[in-house]
Design a protein around this motif. Structure first.
Motif, PDB file in Angstrom:
ATOM      1  N   LEU A 168       0.862  -1.177   0.000  1.00 47.61           N
ATOM      2  CA  LEU A 168       0.000   0.000   0.000  1.00 47.61           C
ATOM      3  C   LEU A 168       0.897   1.224   0.000  1.00 47.61           C
ATOM      4  N   TRP A 169       0.659   2.163  -0.931  1.00 43.17           N
ATOM      5  CA  TRP A 169       1.502   3.341  -1.021  1.00 43.17           C
ATOM      6  C   TRP A 169       0.649   4.602  -1.088  1.00 43.17           C
ATOM      7  N   GLY A 170       1.277   5.725  -0.764  1.00 41.19           N
ATOM      8  CA  GLY A 170       0.563   6.995  -0.805  1.00 41.19           C
ATOM      9  C   GLY A 170       1.479   8.153  -1.147  1.00 41.19           C
ATOM     10  N   LYS A 171       0.922   9.117  -1.858  1.00 42.07           N
ATOM     11  CA  LYS A 171       1.612  10.372  -2.173  1.00 42.07           C
ATOM     12  C   LYS A 171       0.786  11.534  -1.642  1.00 42.07           C
ATOM     13  N   ASN A 172       1.485  12.616  -1.260  1.00 37.95           N
ATOM     14  CA  ASN A 172       0.819  13.805  -0.733  1.00 37.95           C
ATOM     15  C   ASN A 172      -0.224  13.393   0.316  1.00 37.95           C
ATOM     16  N   LEU A 173       0.251  12.700   1.337  1.00 32.45           N
ATOM     17  CA  LEU A 173      -0.637  12.057   2.291  1.00 32.45           C
ATOM     18  C   LEU A 173      -1.568  13.030   2.999  1.00 32.45           C
ATOM     19  N   PHE A 174      -1.142  14.269   3.196  1.00 34.77           N
ATOM     20  CA  PHE A 174      -1.966  15.235   3.926  1.00 34.77           C
ATOM     21  C   PHE A 174      -2.676  16.207   2.988  1.00 34.77           C
ATOM     22  N   ASN A 175      -2.776  15.842   1.718  1.00 31.98           N
ATOM     23  CA  ASN A 175      -3.563  16.598   0.743  1.00 31.98           C
ATOM     24  C   ASN A 175      -3.138  18.069   0.677  1.00 31.98           C
ATOM     25  N   GLN A 176      -1.829  18.290   0.615  1.00 35.26           N
ATOM     26  CA  GLN A 176      -1.271  19.640   0.574  1.00 35.26           C
ATOM     27  C   GLN A 176      -1.666  20.347  -0.716  1.00 35.26           C
ATOM     28  N   LYS A 177      -2.066  21.603  -0.601  1.00 34.24           N
ATOM     29  CA  LYS A 177      -2.405  22.421  -1.765  1.00 34.24           C
ATOM     30  C   LYS A 177      -1.169  23.208  -2.193  1.00 34.24           C
ATOM     31  N   TYR A 178      -0.812  23.093  -3.468  1.00 37.49           N
ATOM     32  CA  TYR A 178       0.357  23.805  -3.966  1.00 37.49           C
ATOM     33  C   TYR A 178       0.236  23.960  -5.480  1.00 37.49           C
ATOM     34  N   ALA A 179       0.949  24.944  -6.020  1.00 38.16           N
ATOM     35  CA  ALA A 179       0.928  25.209  -7.461  1.00 38.16           C
ATOM     36  C   ALA A 179       2.251  24.788  -8.088  1.00 38.16           C
ATOM     37  N   GLU A 180       2.168  24.162  -9.247  1.00 42.53           N
ATOM     38  CA  GLU A 180       3.367  23.834 -10.011  1.00 42.53           C
ATOM     39  C   GLU A 180       3.825  25.011 -10.853  1.00 42.53           C
ATOM     40  N   LEU A 181       2.901  25.939 -11.140  1.00 39.19           N
ATOM     41  CA  LEU A 181       3.209  27.079 -11.989  1.00 39.19           C
ATOM     42  C   LEU A 181       2.194  28.184 -11.757  1.00 39.19           C
ATOM     43  N   LYS A 182       2.671  29.418 -11.722  1.00 41.64           N
ATOM     44  CA  LYS A 182       1.820  30.608 -11.758  1.00 41.64           C
ATOM     45  C   LYS A 182       2.410  31.544 -12.800  1.00 41.64           C
ATOM     46  N   PHE A 183       1.569  31.936 -13.748  1.00 40.09           N
ATOM     47  CA  PHE A 183       2.081  32.699 -14.883  1.00 40.09           C
ATOM     48  C   PHE A 183       1.310  34.003 -15.030  1.00 40.09           C
TER      49      PHE A 183
END
Length: 745
Positions: free
Chosen positions: A703-718
């Motif tokens: 069993l695996w997980g990514k971003n376990l705490f559901n963090q909000k973030y942007a990969e890009l702002k233009f």
């Protein structure tokens, strides 16, 4: 259980799931005295060497660990290395942008050559198109930090990522892994290794995945987008009349829809022009130039007209590596490679309207030839080589502006579609030599030099389509950018004792000039797209230490960079039409450190901490008309990157269990050269984890997980304020949990 990158199985006590531990993934014990006989080996200087004989900062990642972490490509790889940043510059399926120690190139244009190169089985990546690709069935990955200007096939001022495939072995074996996760994510990968004859073996590996993005798209007829990716690799190794041969064939096919953008208006009151604060942008209280607000308070919900947008990528390539021992002390290696790439990617940058849209289409061909000689003497080792590269790029791009206005008589003079037909050919030739001289039992000298001649020929041609007319050859430009430069390296290694060494290094890095065939809206802008070389003077001090019982390791690097004529991607924020250009931004300065700790307090348990810190990342100032590069912090360069993990292997009720828990933190960054508070991403942490159950010797369920705490973030702002009154965003992926079943035979 993970396998060491040297191909030697490592006991559970030496678990290799450390995400950013510098060069600890290849540990060979020859028995007896650990202090004298343990060796940590890397390929950082084109051959397998003891880490203590290498004056390069290097992070080594075991291929098995990458599969356990569900790392799918080089962009995700950056999360495992200190002071390393990566992003998809124009959404999934487009060219990636890498930044290492503040040296990078955020640019979606396919004509860009990154200052960080990827070498797949010793073949250089080439242009930006060839830097995409899935990571699967790898023996190891090495990330070299700092200029690599003397030994590798193309000059890189930032660093190099070395991907080494698992090689064929003379026994029948293989594995298959199947994974299913949230967001309709599915992945199957595997490999089959088979002997062909007494001296010949083959290995076939494949990777298939199909996944949707986290975004919910409320626009009628559109959805959240997703991608299907299929890849294979065939390796054939053989011994023939004194020659060692390795032939490689690989292919990739991608198809899907790009991730929908999030268009966040910035005006609280459109009539008065009152702006929302940066913290309020993205709420329904803020609108853009056309009165649109975001459709929901949910972070991963948007409205974007992407129902007909598509990505299709097809690539393949082949390489032939030949090695031969010329004498007892001299050997040679020849690497010949060819690659072909074709992509169609249509994109949307405005959310629900049809105001800024376009197409990125590329047809790319690549050929390289490298010959290297190695000469071992009693106290000296020589590496001498010749390198040649020829790359052709054809772009058929489009930029469609304000299409919605075509149906409005009062505004019909505004819309315009630019149709670009650009042709670029890059040719590079180089000769290099490096010597490693043992000066005494304590001191070793490394000195290298490289001479490179590189030129880029370009033909930029564009048509203009408006409601009133269609203009062929709105501009038609041709030119050439060429330069001949030298790079060098000088380093001293000091062995204080068998367990502790220091290195002192100076490197002169260089990246050639070229032509940035991006989106222009006038002949003057197109003509202004040529740029000159950049130069980097890098000083570095490093330390490598391990405890006498080999249970504690510490790597440390302190660096200072003096940038000259730094190439910088500039977003021109004035004017309705998007305009981006690559320019030499003067003289910048970068200083920082990296530190990696690894500790095994007990058998089967491992703790790891890595820290990257860049307090100084100054961008040089440049002004030319509307083009302005601010005297500010380098974009995509956080002050802090911190990675930590714990892993444990244990036996419970005669069942083998393993678990991992880790986190990656990065401090705030800016996405452009202006240090714009609206184009800022605050610091955030992403947690990951894995729980594995070894059902038997060949079968594991995890069993695996990514971003376990559901963090909000942007990969890009233009910055799209001039055209849209908004900041275009690409938002990171939400929490994902999955199950994986693996079987090996």
């Amino acid at each position: 259980m993970a396998r060491g990158v040297s191909g030697i199985s490592i006991s559970v006590a030496l678990v290799l799931a450390v995400p950013s531990c510098s060069a600890f993934a290849s540990i060979e014990k020859q028995g007896g005295d650990v202090d004298a006989l343990e060796r940590i080996e890397v390929f950082a200087q084109r051959r397998l060497q003891d880490l203590h004989d290498v004056s390069v900062a290097v992070t080594v990642l075991d291929g098995e660990y990458l599969q356990q972490r569900q790392i799918k490509d080089a962009v995700e790889l950056a999360a495992l290395v200190p002071n390393f940043m990566a992003s998809q510059a124009a959404a999934e399926g487009t060219t990636p942008a890498f930044t290492l120690r503040g040296v990078g190139m955020f640019d979606y244009n396919t004509s860009t050559v990154s200052p960080i190169a990827i070498y797949s089985d010793e073949v250089v990546s080439g242009g930006a198109n060839f830097m995409t690709g899935q990571l699967f069935d790898l023996e190891r990955v090495e990330v070299l930090r700092g200029p690599q200007g003397t030994l590798f096939g193309r000059n890189t001022t930032g660093g190099a990522v070395l991907l080494r495939s698992r090689l064929p072995e003379h026994e029948f074996s293989g594995y298959i892994r199947a994974s299913a996760a949230e967001q309709q994510s599915y992945r199957v990968q595997g490999a089959v290794n088979a002997p062909v004859s007494e001296k010949t073996a083959a290995r076939f590996a494949f990777n298939w995945q199909d996944y949707q993005y986290s975004m919910t798209n409320l626009f009628p007829g559109a959805d959240g987008g997703g991608m299907e990716q299929a890849s294979f690799r065939l390796l054939l190794s053989s011994e023939w009349q004194g020659w060692s041969l390795l032939w490689r064939l690989h292919s990739e096919h991608w198809s899907g829809q790009p991730k929908p953008v999030y268009s966040a208006g910035i005006f609280r009151d459109l009539a008065s022009g009152e702006r929302c604060s940066p913290a309020e942008v993205g709420s329904r209280d803020c609108v853009d130039n056309f009165g649109f607000s975001v459709p929901s308070d949910d972070y991963w919900t948007t409205s974007a007209n992407t129902g007909y947008k598509r990505n299709r990528t097809d690539s393949w390539g082949s390489s032939l590596q030949l090695e031969r021992a010329v004498s007892d002390s001299v050997s040679m290696k020849s690497i010949t490679a060819y690659k072909s790439f074709n992509r169609f990617h249509s994109w949307d940058a405005d959310g629900p309207g049809q105001f800024i849209e376009g197409v990125l289409a590329s047809d790319n061909e690549f050929f390289s030839q490298e010959v290297t000689w190695y000469w071992q003497q009693a106290e000296r080792f020589w590496t001498v080589g010749l390198f040649y590269l020829n790359e052709r790029l054809v772009q058929n791009n489009e930029l469609d502006l304000f299409r919605d206005f075509r149906a409005v008589p009062e505004l019909s003079a505004v819309p315009a579609t630019f149709i670009y037909r650009n042709r670029l050919r890059n040719e590079a030739m180089a000769a290099y030599a490096q010597v490693e001289q043992q000066l005494s039992s304590t001191w070793q000298l490394t000195a290298g030099v490289r001479l490179t001649d590189e030129q880029t020929r370009y033909h930029a041609n564009a048509d203009l389509d408006t409601v009133a007319f269609y203009l062929d050859d709105f501009w038609d430009l041709s030119g050439k950018v060429s330069d001949t430069e030298w790079t060098a390296k000088f380093a001293l290694i000091q062995r204080l004792n068998p367990r502790h060494s220091l290195y002192y290094s100076y490197s002169r890095g260089y990246k050639s000039g070229g032509y940035n065939a991006g989106f222009s809206s006038s002949q003057q802008e197109a003509a202004d797209s040529a740029y000159d070389p950049e130069y980097l003077h890098a000083w570095e001090l490093g330390s490598r230490w391990r405890s006498a019982d080999a249970n504690f390791f510490w790597d440390f690097a302190l660096f200072y960079y003096d940038y000259r004529d730094q190439q910088s991607f500039v977003n021109i924020s004035s004017g309705a039409a998007p305009y981006h250009v690559l320019k030499n931004a003067g003289d910048g300065r970068i200083a920082g450190l990296e530190s990696d700790w690894r500790y095994r307090p007990a058998a089967g348990t491992e703790l790891q901490l890595s820290v990257g810190y860049i307090p100084l990342a100054k961008l040089g100032e440049y002004r030319q008309g509307a083009i302005f590069v601010a005297d500010t912090r380098l974009p995509f360069t956080p002050k802090w990157t911190i990675g930590a993990s714990i892993e444990q292997h244990q036996v419970v009720a005669q069942q083998a269990l393993s678990w991992q828990l880790g986190v990656r933190y990065q401090s705030a960054i800016y996405f452009d050269q202006y240090q714009d508070p609206y184009a800022r991403q605050d610091g955030y942490a992403l947690w990951h984890g894995r729980l594995g159950w070894q059902i038997n010797a060949d079968l594991e369920l995890a069993l695996w997980g990514k971003n376990l705490f559901n963090q909000k973030y942007a990969e890009l702002k233009f910055d799209s304020v001039a055209a849209l009154g908004a900041y275009t965003q690409l938002r990171g992926e939400a929490r994902q949990l999955g199950l994986e079943l693996s079987y090996q035979f």
